[in-house]
Design an enzyme around this catalytic site. Structure first.
Site, PDB file in Angstrom:
ATOM      1  N   TRP A 199       0.999  -1.080  -0.017  1.00  0.00           N
ATOM      2  CA  TRP A 199       0.124   0.066   0.053  1.00  0.00           C
ATOM      3  C   TRP A 199       0.913   1.192   0.083  1.00  0.00           C
ATOM      4  O   TRP A 199       1.773   1.174   0.648  1.00  0.00           O
ATOM      5  CB  TRP A 199      -0.869  -0.088   1.265  1.00  0.00           C
ATOM      6  CG  TRP A 199      -1.688   1.112   1.186  1.00  0.00           C
ATOM      7  CD1 TRP A 199      -2.795   1.641   0.647  1.00  0.00           C
ATOM      8  CD2 TRP A 199      -1.471   2.289   2.205  1.00  0.00           C
ATOM      9  NE1 TRP A 199      -3.274   2.779   0.762  1.00  0.00           N
ATOM     10  CE2 TRP A 199      -2.400   3.312   1.788  1.00  0.00           C
ATOM     11  CE3 TRP A 199      -0.449   2.720   3.080  1.00  0.00           C
ATOM     12  CZ2 TRP A 199      -2.381   4.443   2.641  1.00  0.00           C
ATOM     13  CZ3 TRP A 199      -0.362   3.989   3.749  1.00  0.00           C
ATOM     14  CH2 TRP A 199      -1.393   4.834   3.331  1.00  0.00           C
ATOM     15  N   ASP A 366     -15.646  12.379  -2.062  1.00  0.00           N
ATOM     16  CA  ASP A 366     -15.205  10.888  -1.809  1.00  0.00           C
ATOM     17  C   ASP A 366     -15.857  10.369  -0.488  1.00  0.00           C
ATOM     18  O   ASP A 366     -17.104  10.660  -0.394  1.00  0.00           O
ATOM     19  CB  ASP A 366     -13.698  11.232  -1.148  1.00  0.00           C
ATOM     20  CG  ASP A 366     -12.885   9.884  -1.717  1.00  0.00           C
ATOM     21  OD1 ASP A 366     -12.838   8.980  -0.919  1.00  0.00           O
ATOM     22  OD2 ASP A 366     -12.240  10.033  -2.809  1.00  0.00           O
ATOM     23  N   LYS A 476     -15.967   7.252  -8.835  1.00  0.00           N
ATOM     24  CA  LYS A 476     -14.590   6.457  -8.509  1.00  0.00           C
ATOM     25  C   LYS A 476     -15.016   5.336  -7.678  1.00  0.00           C
ATOM     26  O   LYS A 476     -15.693   5.296  -6.926  1.00  0.00           O
ATOM     27  CB  LYS A 476     -14.045   7.476  -7.258  1.00  0.00           C
ATOM     28  CG  LYS A 476     -12.836   6.891  -6.959  1.00  0.00           C
ATOM     29  CD  LYS A 476     -11.911   7.960  -6.044  1.00  0.00           C
ATOM     30  CE  LYS A 476     -10.791   7.425  -5.040  1.00  0.00           C
ATOM     31  NZ  LYS A 476     -10.126   8.523  -4.257  1.00  0.00           N
ATOM     32  N   TRP A 477     -14.963   4.255  -8.245  1.00  0.00           N
ATOM     33  CA  TRP A 477     -15.113   2.700  -7.772  1.00  0.00           C
ATOM     34  C   TRP A 477     -13.878   2.055  -7.151  1.00  0.00           C
ATOM     35  O   TRP A 477     -13.103   1.866  -7.638  1.00  0.00           O
ATOM     36  CB  TRP A 477     -15.646   2.024  -9.151  1.00  0.00           C
ATOM     37  CG  TRP A 477     -16.034   0.655  -8.729  1.00  0.00           C
ATOM     38  CD1 TRP A 477     -15.655  -0.436  -7.861  1.00  0.00           C
ATOM     39  CD2 TRP A 477     -17.306  -0.179  -9.248  1.00  0.00           C
ATOM     40  NE1 TRP A 477     -16.119  -1.549  -7.956  1.00  0.00           N
ATOM     41  CE2 TRP A 477     -17.491  -1.403  -8.736  1.00  0.00           C
ATOM     42  CE3 TRP A 477     -18.581   0.634  -9.948  1.00  0.00           C
ATOM     43  CZ2 TRP A 477     -18.414  -2.200  -8.924  1.00  0.00           C
ATOM     44  CZ3 TRP A 477     -19.606  -0.349 -10.162  1.00  0.00           C
ATOM     45  CH2 TRP A 477     -19.537  -1.681  -9.771  1.00  0.00           C
ATOM     46  N   ASP A 478     -14.231   1.912  -5.761  1.00  0.00           N
ATOM     47  CA  ASP A 478     -13.319   1.758  -4.908  1.00  0.00           C
ATOM     48  C   ASP A 478     -13.385   0.300  -4.665  1.00  0.00           C
ATOM     49  O   ASP A 478     -14.620  -0.174  -4.528  1.00  0.00           O
ATOM     50  CB  ASP A 478     -13.151   2.630  -3.618  1.00  0.00           C
ATOM     51  CG  ASP A 478     -11.746   2.846  -3.149  1.00  0.00           C
ATOM     52  OD1 ASP A 478     -11.118   2.052  -3.351  1.00  0.00           O
ATOM     53  OD2 ASP A 478     -11.547   3.857  -2.171  1.00  0.00           O
ATOM     54  N   MET A 479     -12.286  -0.344  -3.850  1.00  0.00           N
ATOM     55  CA  MET A 479     -12.284  -1.592  -3.332  1.00  0.00           C
ATOM     56  C   MET A 479     -11.518  -1.798  -2.243  1.00  0.00           C
ATOM     57  O   MET A 479      -9.992  -1.794  -2.532  1.00  0.00           O
ATOM     58  CB  MET A 479     -12.100  -2.802  -4.392  1.00  0.00           C
ATOM     59  CG  MET A 479     -12.478  -4.146  -4.234  1.00  0.00           C
ATOM     60  SD  MET A 479     -10.788  -4.903  -3.820  1.00  0.00           S
ATOM     61  CE  MET A 479     -11.530  -6.631  -4.048  1.00  0.00           C
ATOM     62  N   ASN A 480     -11.661  -1.468  -1.265  1.00  0.00           N
ATOM     63  CA  ASN A 480     -10.713  -1.322   0.145  1.00  0.00           C
ATOM     64  C   ASN A 480     -10.255  -2.483   0.651  1.00  0.00           C
ATOM     65  O   ASN A 480      -9.654  -2.147   1.873  1.00  0.00           O
ATOM     66  CB  ASN A 480     -11.211  -0.101   0.795  1.00  0.00           C
ATOM     67  CG  ASN A 480     -10.839   1.277   0.267  1.00  0.00           C
ATOM     68  OD1 ASN A 480      -9.729   1.238  -0.345  1.00  0.00           O
ATOM     69  ND2 ASN A 480     -11.544   1.956   0.328  1.00  0.00           N
ATOM     70  N   ASP A 548      -2.625   5.707  -3.216  1.00  0.00           N
ATOM     71  CA  ASP A 548      -2.925   6.523  -2.104  1.00  0.00           C
ATOM     72  C   ASP A 548      -1.640   7.625  -1.748  1.00  0.00           C
ATOM     73  O   ASP A 548      -1.905   8.532  -1.107  1.00  0.00           O
ATOM     74  CB  ASP A 548      -3.498   5.954  -0.950  1.00  0.00           C
ATOM     75  CG  ASP A 548      -4.757   5.610  -1.097  1.00  0.00           C
ATOM     76  OD1 ASP A 548      -5.406   6.187  -2.098  1.00  0.00           O
ATOM     77  OD2 ASP A 548      -5.300   4.781  -0.312  1.00  0.00           O
TER      78      ASP A 548
HETATM   79  C1  GLA Z   1      -9.033   4.252  -0.766  1.00  0.00           C
HETATM   80  C2  GLA Z   1      -9.017   5.110  -1.611  1.00  0.00           C
HETATM   81  C3  GLA Z   1      -8.809   6.751  -1.475  1.00  0.00           C
HETATM   82  C4  GLA Z   1     -10.328   7.089  -0.536  1.00  0.00           C
HETATM   83  C5  GLA Z   1     -10.214   6.109   0.364  1.00  0.00           C
HETATM   84  C6  GLA Z   1     -11.795   6.394   1.106  1.00  0.00           C
HETATM   85  O1  GLA Z   1      -8.233   4.321   0.256  1.00  0.00           O
HETATM   86  O2  GLA Z   1      -7.710   4.857  -2.438  1.00  0.00           O
HETATM   87  O3  GLA Z   1      -8.545   7.586  -2.270  1.00  0.00           O
HETATM   88  O4  GLA Z   1     -11.042   6.992  -1.510  1.00  0.00           O
HETATM   89  O5  GLA Z   1     -10.297   4.653   0.023  1.00  0.00           O
HETATM   90  O6  GLA Z   1     -12.264   5.494   2.129  1.00  0.00           O
END
Ligand code: GLA
Length: 733
Positions: A199, A366, A476-480, A548
């Site tokens: 990360w 966001d 912005k389609w995220d996957m955390n 990030d």
């Molecule tokens: C991830 C994304 C960030 C932000 C956070 C929000 O880490 O990479 O840019 O959108 O999630 O929780």
């Protein structure tokens, strides 16, 4: 014609503009062997490279020595358990428990165009005359047919490969491994290049000697991952940006993968790539088919730089479908590093107002606008607007932002579910979990079981409703988090091994629906930064958040590794505030912009809180973006120097396809006392014309710039940067 078959020699000839690939059918049994891949050669008899003349090895003549044949034969796609002890490409478990696979040639087709791969992202021919070779192989014993597909992209020097397995028998077959490609060749003391990371440290270039045995990178995380990347190259020891033989192999897939090179006892290498076999099983009932994802292969005789440019052109011309591909993306401001979860309508409108005054074109809201999400512990799955924060509702906010002249974008993380959510209270079984085991939380969340249609439909409806509820231009389609607890209530116990792949197919289905229903939507994929930056996602979104880590200096090596294989137009890059939130470093505001200009460009800061001096620089930076983005997005990329290697400075350039202009970015990471100005040699220009350096109006010959070099400004201080823009002298008066 890029594909020919010679009946006499039984050789398939695949040719791109600068490369050749040769496949031969060996012996009476019809083993399909690899003859050659490299610089373009003429059409000729070259089956000696199959080595079947090495007398006793020929199986049909000496069946008792079959093993020594199989273990040396350069194959196109390795069977399993029948004498080749190198890595296999396919394995099965059939009703009698046997796992062996022995594939031989049945027939072939040469077709024009490029067939789609059902449910999977894959390259397309576009305007080019692409041909595809389909080699039909079979194993009658197991009752499976295996099609090897090769599509030839002449202009980009790319050959793509994929595999289709059909159960042609009368009983079920369980596939336990299906790789997508295999390349056997003699070792030439090759080195292997891979991209490693973590990360905030994605895609760091790593190069190593290829040793005897196996060396691989892989992911078992359910996504392509921060840690390893579904790409590898192997190259001659001397290979650098401009010289040496380089082979690149890239996987068009967003889940578990393996990329491996094995050096054998006979000094040959076998490169394989595909879905990782660990935990993988797939049941094929009679008549059913399984498609393995595509692999992109390219070869360059002119070092890594040409491999890079082949891949950039290939992805721009044949993978990215978005209508934004060839357009400037709106300069956005994202509120994540500006506010994190602490925002409301007023705060966002204040940011939007100042952003509009400074030339920014889109506000992206966001994480934190839905359910009761004020930190990362709740509400994923509850995709309804939190009106305590977004007072007046989403439509009101979007309309107000639009009135300021800005477009509006929104963040979503559709694949996830928080235990503290209405959705989870209603459907606890919707999260991936193994019965009798407490599922593993990561970032306080579980992963939705996207193998189930009703869950995909729910997720899609949520995304659809949000996007349709207001004038939303960007998502912005995220996957955390990565996948654990691979269990689904949807499948019988003996089919749980299908889940990881079905999950990825589920993500693809969702994004396919989204991009079909909203063709004007600008989609940016993201995964905890850049953990799902892969060619598969590019099929759906023209850009992906790179990392990030927004620190300009950290970004140099992250972007260098990313640029090695992806066009700059795909790389999400923003200017953020200092001290940088990840590493605490303070860099000049202009350096941050210069580095972000090598990507999609935008801001990730609270514009109402930065210094007046920095705020005043934004319009100038936006002008730079508009001035250079066409070139950066569409041009040819040349890596000139790497801070990762030299520890002091970074330099790269983009040259227009017609060579009429070039933009050089130079970052002096460390100031040095009492030294001459640094001289760098440029690349990719026309030698016999003159270029004018804007700013100074100095005239330089292209030959001089490339062979003698040019002096970079010796700036005072660390983290300083400069852009040099060259234009053909005769284009200006
Ligand atoms: C991830 C994304 C960030 C932000 C956070 C929000 O880490 O990479 O840019 O959108 O999630 O929780």
């Amino acid at each position: 014609m890029s594909i020919k078959y010679n009946e006499d020699s039984r050789i398939f000839e695949l040719d791109t503009d600068n490369t050749s690939y040769r496949i031969g059918i060996a012996d009476k049994e019809g083993f399909v062997g690899h003859i050659y891949y490299g610089q373009r050669i003429r059409s000729q008899k070259c089956d000696q490279f199959l080595r079947t003349w090495e007398g006793p090895f020929v199986p049909s003549e000496n069946n008792r020595e079959r093993c020594s044949f199989m273990d040396t034969f350069p194959v196109e796609y390795a069977g399993n358990g029948v004498g080749d002890y190198r890595e296999s490409c396919i394995a099965v478990k059939n009703v009698n428990g046997s796992r062996t696979v022995d594939l031989t040639y049945k027939s072939h087709d040469i077709i024009s165009g490029k067939p789609e791969i059902k449910g999977l992202p894959a390259s397309f021919a576009g305007d080019e005359p692409v041909q595809t070779l389909v080699l039909h192989l079979t194993d009658k014993g197991v009752g499976i047919d295996v099609d090897l597909l090769y599509s030839v992209f002449e202009k980009e020097d790319v050959i793509t490969r994929s595999v289709k397995v059909t159960n042609a028998g009368k009983t079920d077959v369980k596939l336990t491994k299906v790789y997508s490609a295999c390349v056997d060749m003699d070792d030439e003391e090759f080195e292997m290049l891979t991209l490693h990371g973590s990360w905030a440290r994605e895609r760091q270039i790593e190069r190593r000697k290829i040793a005897y045995g196996k060396q691989s990178v892989s992911s078992l995380r359910g996504e392509s991952s921060h840690q390893d990347h579904p790409f590898m190259a192997w190259m001659t020891k001397n290979a650098d940006q401009n010289t040496g033989d380089v082979y690149g192999m890239h996987f068009v897939y967003s889940g578990n993968f393996i990329a491996q090179i094995e050096k054998s006892q006979f000094d040959s290498i076998r490169a394989v790539m595909g879905i990782h076999s660990e935990g993988f099983e797939w049941l094929l009932t009679p008549g059913e088919e399984f498609d393995a994802p595509e692999v992109v292969l390219t070869y360059s005789h002119e070092g890594l730089g040409q491999m890079t440019r082949n891949l950039h052109d290939f992805y721009r011309n044949h993978m990215i479908r978005s209508r934004y591909l060839h357009t400037k993306r709106p300069v956005l401001i994202n509120n994540w590093e500006a506010t994190y979860f602490d925002f409301d309508t007023d705060k966002l409108l204040a940011i939007a107002k100042s952003a509009a005054e400074h030339g920014i074109e889109m506000l992206v809201m966001d994480d934190g606008w839905f359910g009761h999400r004020n930190d990362d512990a709740t509400s994923l799955g509850d995709w309804f607007v939190n009106e305590n924060k977004i007072k007046g509702g989403l439509k009101y906010l979007v309309d107000e932002v639009n009135k300021l002249g800005l477009k509006f974008g929104i963040w979503m993380e559709p694949e996830m579910i928080s235990p503290d959510s209405e959705l989870y209270r209603k459907h606890p079984d919707w999260a991936l979990a193994v019965p009798e085991r407490t599922a593993t939380l990561s970032r306080n969340q579980y992963v939705l079981d996207l193998s189930r249609k009703e869950i995909r439909d729910y997720v899609y409806e949520c995304v659809y409703n949000i996007i349709s509820s207001a004038n939303i231009a960007y998502v912005k389609w995220d996957m955390n988090r990565q996948l654990t607890d691979i269990g689904s209530t949807c499948f019988a116990g003996d089919r749980q091994g299908e889940l990881m792949h079905r999950y990825v197919l589920g993500v693809y289905e969702l994004q396919e629906r989204l991009t079909k229903d909203f063709p004007d939507l600008l989609l940016e994929n993201c995964s905890g930064g850049g953990a799902r930056f892969d060619p598969g996602m590019l099929y759906y979104s023209p850009q992906i958040w790179c990392s990030d880590d927004t620190d300009a200096i950290e970004r140099l090596s992250i972007q260098e590794g990313t640029e090695l294989i992806y066009p700059l137009s795909t790389i999400g890059a923003h200017v953020s505030d200092c001290p940088n939130h990840t590493v605490g470093r303070t860099t000049p505001f202009m350096t941050r912009a210069h580095v972000a200009l090598a990507g999609t460009f935008g801001y990730e800061l609270d514009i109402t809180k930065i210094s007046d001096e920095e705020r005043a620089m934004i319009p100038e930076q936006v002008v730079l973006y508009h001035k250079y983005n066409d070139l950066v997005r569409e041009g040819d990329y040349y890596r000139i120097a790497s801070y990762r290697e030299n520890g002091e400075y970074d330099c790269y350039m983009v040259v227009a396809k017609d060579k009429s202009e070039a933009l050089v970015t130079y970052v002096q990471v460390k100031g040095r006392p009492n030294v001459h100005s640094r001289k760098v040699k440029l690349s990719g220009l026309l030698a016999d014309v003159d270029y004018r350096l804007e700013d100074t109006n100095e005239i330089y010959g292209g030959d001089l710039l490339m062979n003698a070099g040019m002096f970079m400004e010796n700036m005072r201080g660390d983290y300083m940067s400069r852009l040099y823009h060259f234009v053909l002298d005769n284009t200006l008066t």
